[in-house]
Design a protein around this motif. Structure first.
Motif, PDB file in Angstrom:
ATOM      1  N   TYR A  32       3.042  25.809 -66.437  1.00 21.40           N
ATOM      2  CA  TYR A  32       4.424  25.322 -66.486  1.00 21.40           C
ATOM      3  C   TYR A  32       5.069  25.336 -65.114  1.00 21.40           C
ATOM      4  N   VAL A  33       4.685  26.316 -64.282  1.00 20.12           N
ATOM      5  CA  VAL A  33       5.226  26.346 -62.919  1.00 20.12           C
ATOM      6  C   VAL A  33       4.829  25.077 -62.182  1.00 20.12           C
ATOM      7  N   TRP A  34       3.561  24.725 -62.275  1.00 22.01           N
ATOM      8  CA  TRP A  34       3.106  23.527 -61.566  1.00 22.01           C
ATOM      9  C   TRP A  34       3.721  22.261 -62.170  1.00 22.01           C
ATOM     10  N   THR A  35       3.838  22.216 -63.504  1.00 17.25           N
ATOM     11  CA  THR A  35       4.431  21.033 -64.139  1.00 17.25           C
ATOM     12  C   THR A  35       5.884  20.869 -63.695  1.00 17.25           C
ATOM     13  N   THR A  36       6.607  21.976 -63.625  1.00 18.58           N
ATOM     14  CA  THR A  36       8.006  21.911 -63.192  1.00 18.58           C
ATOM     15  C   THR A  36       8.103  21.496 -61.728  1.00 18.58           C
ATOM     16  N   LEU A  46       4.851  28.478 -51.687  1.00 12.95           N
ATOM     17  CA  LEU A  46       4.902  29.728 -52.450  1.00 12.95           C
ATOM     18  C   LEU A  46       4.335  29.536 -53.851  1.00 12.95           C
ATOM     19  N   TYR A  47       4.427  28.304 -54.371  1.00 11.98           N
ATOM     20  CA  TYR A  47       3.969  28.036 -55.740  1.00 11.98           C
ATOM     21  C   TYR A  47       2.624  27.327 -55.801  1.00 11.98           C
ATOM     22  N   TRP A  48       2.093  26.944 -54.642  1.00 10.02           N
ATOM     23  CA  TRP A  48       0.849  26.165 -54.641  1.00 10.02           C
ATOM     24  C   TRP A  48      -0.263  26.825 -53.826  1.00 10.02           C
ATOM     25  N   ASP A  49       0.083  27.720 -52.913  1.00  6.07           N
ATOM     26  CA  ASP A  49      -0.879  28.249 -51.935  1.00  6.07           C
ATOM     27  C   ASP A  49      -1.063  29.752 -52.176  1.00  6.07           C
ATOM     28  N   ASP A  54       0.400  35.467 -51.826  1.00  5.08           N
ATOM     29  CA  ASP A  54      -0.039  36.851 -51.603  1.00  5.08           C
ATOM     30  C   ASP A  54       0.780  37.500 -50.494  1.00  5.08           C
ATOM     31  N   GLU A  55       1.017  36.722 -49.424  1.00  2.67           N
ATOM     32  CA  GLU A  55       1.721  37.286 -48.268  1.00  2.67           C
ATOM     33  C   GLU A  55       3.187  37.586 -48.578  1.00  2.67           C
ATOM     34  N   LEU A  56       3.854  36.664 -49.252  1.00  4.71           N
ATOM     35  CA  LEU A  56       5.304  36.816 -49.427  1.00  4.71           C
ATOM     36  C   LEU A  56       5.695  37.565 -50.687  1.00  4.71           C
ATOM     37  N   THR A  57       4.985  37.338 -51.782  1.00  2.00           N
ATOM     38  CA  THR A  57       5.416  37.913 -53.057  1.00  2.00           C
ATOM     39  C   THR A  57       4.303  38.700 -53.758  1.00  2.00           C
ATOM     40  N   HIS A  58       3.224  38.984 -53.018  1.00  2.00           N
ATOM     41  CA  HIS A  58       2.128  39.800 -53.564  1.00  2.00           C
ATOM     42  C   HIS A  58       1.589  39.196 -54.860  1.00  2.00           C
ATOM     43  N   GLY A  59       1.404  37.899 -54.846  1.00  2.00           N
ATOM     44  CA  GLY A  59       0.891  37.184 -56.011  1.00  2.00           C
ATOM     45  C   GLY A  59       1.870  36.107 -56.437  1.00  2.00           C
ATOM     46  N   HIS A  60       1.411  35.259 -57.358  1.00  2.00           N
ATOM     47  CA  HIS A  60       2.219  34.103 -57.736  1.00  2.00           C
ATOM     48  C   HIS A  60       3.425  34.492 -58.587  1.00  2.00           C
ATOM     49  N   ILE A  61       4.525  33.828 -58.289  1.00  2.00           N
ATOM     50  CA  ILE A  61       5.752  33.981 -59.066  1.00  2.00           C
ATOM     51  C   ILE A  61       6.184  32.612 -59.574  1.00  2.00           C
ATOM     52  N   ALA A  62       7.209  32.613 -60.410  1.00  2.00           N
ATOM     53  CA  ALA A  62       7.768  31.348 -60.915  1.00  2.00           C
ATOM     54  C   ALA A  62       9.026  31.014 -60.122  1.00  2.00           C
ATOM     55  N   PRO A  63       9.316  29.719 -59.950  1.00  2.00           N
ATOM     56  CA  PRO A  63      10.592  29.358 -59.314  1.00  2.00           C
ATOM     57  C   PRO A  63      11.751  30.006 -60.077  1.00  2.00           C
ATOM     58  N   PRO A  64      12.695  30.601 -59.353  1.00  2.00           N
ATOM     59  CA  PRO A  64      13.790  31.308 -60.041  1.00  2.00           C
ATOM     60  C   PRO A  64      14.530  30.453 -61.060  1.00  2.00           C
ATOM     61  N   TYR A 112      17.419  38.152 -59.897  1.00  2.00           N
ATOM     62  CA  TYR A 112      17.142  39.529 -59.465  1.00  2.00           C
ATOM     63  C   TYR A 112      15.635  39.661 -59.175  1.00  2.00           C
ATOM     64  N   GLU A 113      14.926  40.521 -59.899  1.00  2.00           N
ATOM     65  CA  GLU A 113      13.500  40.693 -59.622  1.00  2.00           C
ATOM     66  C   GLU A 113      12.763  39.371 -59.859  1.00  2.00           C
ATOM     67  N   PRO A 114      11.810  39.031 -58.987  1.00  2.00           N
ATOM     68  CA  PRO A 114      11.063  37.779 -59.218  1.00  2.00           C
ATOM     69  C   PRO A 114      10.317  37.799 -60.549  1.00  2.00           C
TER      70      PRO A 114
END
Lengths: 175, 164
Positions: A32-36, A46-49, A54-64, A112-114
């Protein structure tokens, strides 16, 4: 009824009350993250690489701004009867005031928290206010504000989504 | 020392000034844009995919972009500018009228405020306007955190260090 208020007592009694506590029907998922992101051509790495995530959020997150997505129920599910609606408190007010139409006019989101892939989020709704009757170009109706608060499986707040809705009845067309 | 960080655009807090403008984004909306955006946000309501319902029931000219997808457009617009180290803290928007297939959306942004909060987090408040043919369809205010130095990462902030 509060002195000076013309709200029906049953509606006034709902102000500030936690309603519709529920857990999302499925974990936060990458698809759903990629579809959005695709729907708005969002190339944020941040959502594709993986390396950036890993560098910025220590793993994949969803767009806020996807916060509400994780609580929208399936259109159909086995054994379910009747229609289930996101932002049920909004539709309750439409029905309570017998207003056939409604639109969302304002939306405020606080993050707040990712939200992480695999999170299982829970939410509740709180009715904050209901206006007196007002006439707009859409018709005669009422404005209301509903907060949707969301938490992750660690009970950390991930966001609050606040909606202003306007429920209304279209004006009759004059012959 | 070798910098092992991934390569990407990284807007720093010190690079932005109040009154600065963001680059304009234009996009031609089609029925597919509207339907894809609605389904991506799991919004099954018919006014976002059913022309007949939107016109004859809602009294509108066509199906129209839904609220969560407009939010996704605003997020994309702001983070195109900040790069991935930009972290959204707050977004408020008002839809003045709807966006329909056939519309050419224009996103324009202006920096209203630049500040560093008590926790040392750098913020920019950006006013974004979505217009079609010069008419404002939605106003959006975004509060976005930006790194205050090349080694700062707003995504690392949590608890009292994150005040959105």
């Amino acid at each position: 009824m509060t002195p000076g208020s013309t709200l029906p007592a049953d509606v006034e009694a709902l102000l500030g009350v936690v309603q519709y506590e529920e857990v999302g029907e499925f974990p936060v998922e990458q698809g759903y993250v990629w579809t959005t992101c695709s729907s708005v051509e969002n190339g944020n790495p941040l959502y594709w690489d993986d390396a950036v995530a890993d560098e910025l959020t220590h793993g994949h997150i969803a767009p806020p701004t996807m916060l509400s997505v994780w609580f929208r129920r399936h259109r159909w599910a086995p054994g379910r009867t009747g229609e289930t609606l996101a932002l049920q408190a909004h539709f309750d007010l439409k029905a309570r005031f017998d207003l056939p139409e409604a639109v969302i006019t304002d939306n405020t989101m606080v993050f707040y928290e990712p939200v992480r892939i695999g999170d299982r989020l829970r939410t509740h709704q709180i009715l904050r206010s209901v206006s007196e009757e007002k006439r707009t170009r859409l018709g005669l109706g009422r404005f209301w504000v509903i907060d949707v608060e969301a938490f992750n499986q660690h009970d950390e707040r991930v966001g609050t989504d606040s909606y202003t809705g306007f429920g209304y009845r279209r004006d009759e067309v004059q012959a | 020392m070798t910098d092992t960080r991934a390569a990407y655009h990284r807007l720093l807090h010190g690079e932005v000034r109040e009154g600065d403008a963001l680059p304009t984004l234009t996009y031609d909306v089609t029925a597919t844009t509207v339907v894809l955006g609605a389904l991506a946000s799991r919004d099954w309501r018919p006014m976002h995919h059913d022309y007949d319902f939107a016109v004859h029931r809602n009294g509108l000219q066509d199906i129209f972009l839904n609220t969560p997808n407009q939010a996704a457009w605003f997020e994309r617009y702001v983070t195109d500018w900040t790069g991935p180290t930009g972290r959204l803290g707050r977004m408020q928007f008002r839809m003045r009228s709807s966006v329909f297939p056939g519309d050419e959306m224009h996103f324009d942004g202006t920096i209203e405020q630049v500040q560093v909060d008590d926790a040392g987090c750098g913020w920019a408040r950006v006013l974004v306007q979505l217009t079609v043919g010069g008419e404002t369809r939605s106003d959006c205010t975004v509060r976005v955190a930006l790194p205050v130095s090349p080694d700062d990462n707003p995504w690392d902030r949590t608890g009292d260090q994150w005040q959105p």
